[in-house]
Design a protein around this motif. Structure first.
Motif, PDB file in Angstrom:
ATOM      1  N   ASP A  31      83.438  59.457  43.936  1.00 52.04           N
ATOM      2  CA  ASP A  31      82.517  59.286  42.823  1.00 52.04           C
ATOM      3  C   ASP A  31      83.184  58.289  41.873  1.00 52.04           C
ATOM      4  N   THR A  90      75.385  64.179  50.541  1.00 53.80           N
ATOM      5  CA  THR A  90      74.475  63.540  49.587  1.00 53.80           C
ATOM      6  C   THR A  90      73.918  62.264  50.220  1.00 53.80           C
ATOM      7  N   VAL A 120      72.878  58.035  49.135  1.00 52.57           N
ATOM      8  CA  VAL A 120      73.004  56.998  48.118  1.00 52.57           C
ATOM      9  C   VAL A 120      72.169  55.789  48.533  1.00 52.57           C
ATOM     10  N   ASP A 121      71.851  54.943  47.555  1.00 55.59           N
ATOM     11  CA  ASP A 121      71.189  53.663  47.817  1.00 55.59           C
ATOM     12  C   ASP A 121      72.210  52.554  47.698  1.00 55.59           C
TER      13      ASP A 121
END
Length: 364
Positions: free
Chosen positions: A143, A307, A309-310
Motif C-alpha cells: 500500500d 483486492t 486495483v486499476d
C-alpha cells in the motif's frame, strides 16, 4: 522504486537456500534455456543500484518457484534501469515461448504495448512491486500511499515539538516508477498539514543517490544552512547521498528513507538517519512466485489476491492484487523488526565502525 524497498521477513536458512539454488542453476537464472516447454517463468527486475533486488527479491522468487514446481525454471534478467533494455528482455522471453512473466518495470508507461502483444500470444504478466500498464494478470506490492504517510509521520515525529514551525525539503523518487507518486502523495498528506512548509522539492530520475546528493546541495545553496529543519527522502539509497551533502556543509537535521537497506540501518544506529520503512519482501516475493506458478499451470488465484486495483491510467480495471503492509523502523526497534525477522544478522549490521552505536542500541 529503486526503491522501494524494502526489509524483509527472511529467514537466514531460507536466504541461504535461495542463494544456493540460484548459484547452482536449479531455479534457472540468466543461463536458463528456451521457455517453450511451458515450464519456464520469466523474471525481469528493473535495476541493481538498490541492493534489495539481487540480495532478496531474485533468490526468494527463484527458491519459491523451485519449491512449488521442481521441474520449473526461472529465466532472469536485470534491466539496469534501461527501459529499452527491459523491452528487449521482455520480447525475448515471449519469442522463446515463455508463458508467464514476472515484470518489475523500469518505466511503467512503456509497458502497455508489450503486455498487450504478449496477451495476444497467451502470455500472462504478473506486475511485481510496481504496477505496469497493460492487461496485467495480477499485481503484488504494498500500500504505497500508506508507506508515504508513514514516512511523513516518522519525519514529523523526528522533528518533535518544533514540527509545526519547521520547513522541509522533499527529495522524491523516480518519475518513471509508478510507486513514486503514491509515496509522494502519502507524505504530502501528512507534511502539508503538520509542518510549516515544504520549501524545496525535486523528483530524482532512476532513484540516483548521486543526483539526490546534487539536489540536496542545490537546496542548501538556495535556502541556506538554516533554511530547512528536515529532509524527506523517498528511499535509503538517496538518503545516503543527501546525508553526505548535509555532512559536507556541517548540517544536522532529521532525514528519513525507505527500504531498510543495510547502509540505511547503520546510519540510523549512528544517528545520521532518523528512520527507514521496513517492507517485508519475503511474503511479497513468495506470493508472486506462487501466482506465477499457478498461472503457468492454469490454476485459479483464489486465496492469493485479496483486492483489485486499476492501472494508473485507469484504462485497465479490476486487476487481481495483493498489497502488503509496512512499518517505521528507528534505532529503538531495529532489534524487534530487522534482526528478529532475520533480515540481517547483528554481526552484519554491527561492523567495527558501528560497534559502539550497536552497543548503545542494545544490539549484541
Amino acid at each position: 522504486m529503486n526503491a522501494t524497498t524494502r526489509r524483509i521477513v527472511i529467514g537466514t536458512a531460507a536466504l541461504s537456500m535461495a542463494v544456493s539454488l540460484a548459484a547452482c542453476g536449479k531455479a534457472g537464472g540468466d543461463d536458463a534455456g528456451s521457455g517453450g516447454d511451458g515450464k519456464t517463468i520469466g523474471l525481469l527486475l528493473p535495476e541493481n543500484k538498490t541492493t534489495r533486488y539481487e540480495t532478496f527479491d531474485r533468490p526468494l522468487i527463484e527458491a519459491k518457484v523451485e519449491q512449488l514446481c521442481g521441474d520449473c525454471k526461472v529465466k532472469y534478467s536485470n534491466a539496469a534501469q534501461e527501459s529499452d533494455t527491459q523491452k528487449k528482455q521482455f520480447d525475448a522471453l515471449v519469442t522463446q515461448g515463455v508463458k508467464v512473466i514476472i515484470l518489475d518495470s523500469v518505466d511503467y508507461k512503456a509497458t502497455k504495448s508489450w503486455v498487450q502483444q504478449a496477451e495476444k500470444k497467451g502470455v500472462k504478466v504478473v506486475a511485481y512491486d510496481r504496477l505496469a500498464e497493460g492487461p496485467i494478470s495480477a499485481y503484488v506490492s504494498y500500500d504505497n500511499e500508506k508507506i508515504g504517510r508513514l514516512q511523513g509521520e516518522a519525519l514529523v515525529k523526528a522533528l518533535g515539538a518544533k514540527a509545526v514551525e519547521s520547513s522541509v525539503v522533499m527529495i522524491n523518487g523516480s518519475p518513471t516508477d509508478p510507486n513514486a507518486p503514491f509515496f509522494k502523495k502519502g507524505a504530502h498528506s501528512v507534511l502539508d498539514t503538520q509542518v510549516k512548509k515544504v520549501v524545496y522539492e525535486q523528483d530524482i530520475p532512476d532513484w540516483s543517490p548521486d543526483e539526490a546528493n546534487k539536489k540536496m546541495g542545490a537546496a542548501i545553496d538556495s535556502l541556506g544552512k538554516n533554511g530547512f529543519q528536515g529532509v524527506y527522502s523517498a528511499n535509503d539509497g538517496m538518503a545516503g547521498g543527501i546525508i553526505t551533502a548535509l555532512n559536507k556543509r556541517g548540517i544536522k537535521v532529521p532525514v528519513g528513507g525507505q527500504d531498510s537497506e543495510l547502509a540505511g540501518l547503520q546510519r540510523i544506529l549512528k544517528g545520521d538517519q532518523a528512520f527507514t520503512i521496513y517492507k517485508q519482501i519475503k511474503p511479497e516475493a513468495e506470493t508472486t512466485a506462487e501466482i506465477a506458478v499457478r498461472l503457468l499451470k492454469g490454476k485459479s488465484l483464489d486465496g492469493l489476491t485479496s483486492t483489485r486495483v486499476d492501472s494508473l491510467s485507469g484504462e485497465f480495471k479490476g486487476i487481481p492484487a495483493r498489497l502488503y503492509d509496512a512499518q517505521i523502523v528507528t534505532g529503538e526497534n531495529v532489534v524487534s523488526t530487522i534482526i528478529a525477522d532475520q533480515v540481517y544478522k547483528a554481526e552484519e549490521i554491527c561492523t567495527p565502525e558501528y560497534k559502539a552505536a550497536c552497543e548503545a542500541a542494545g544490539i549484541k
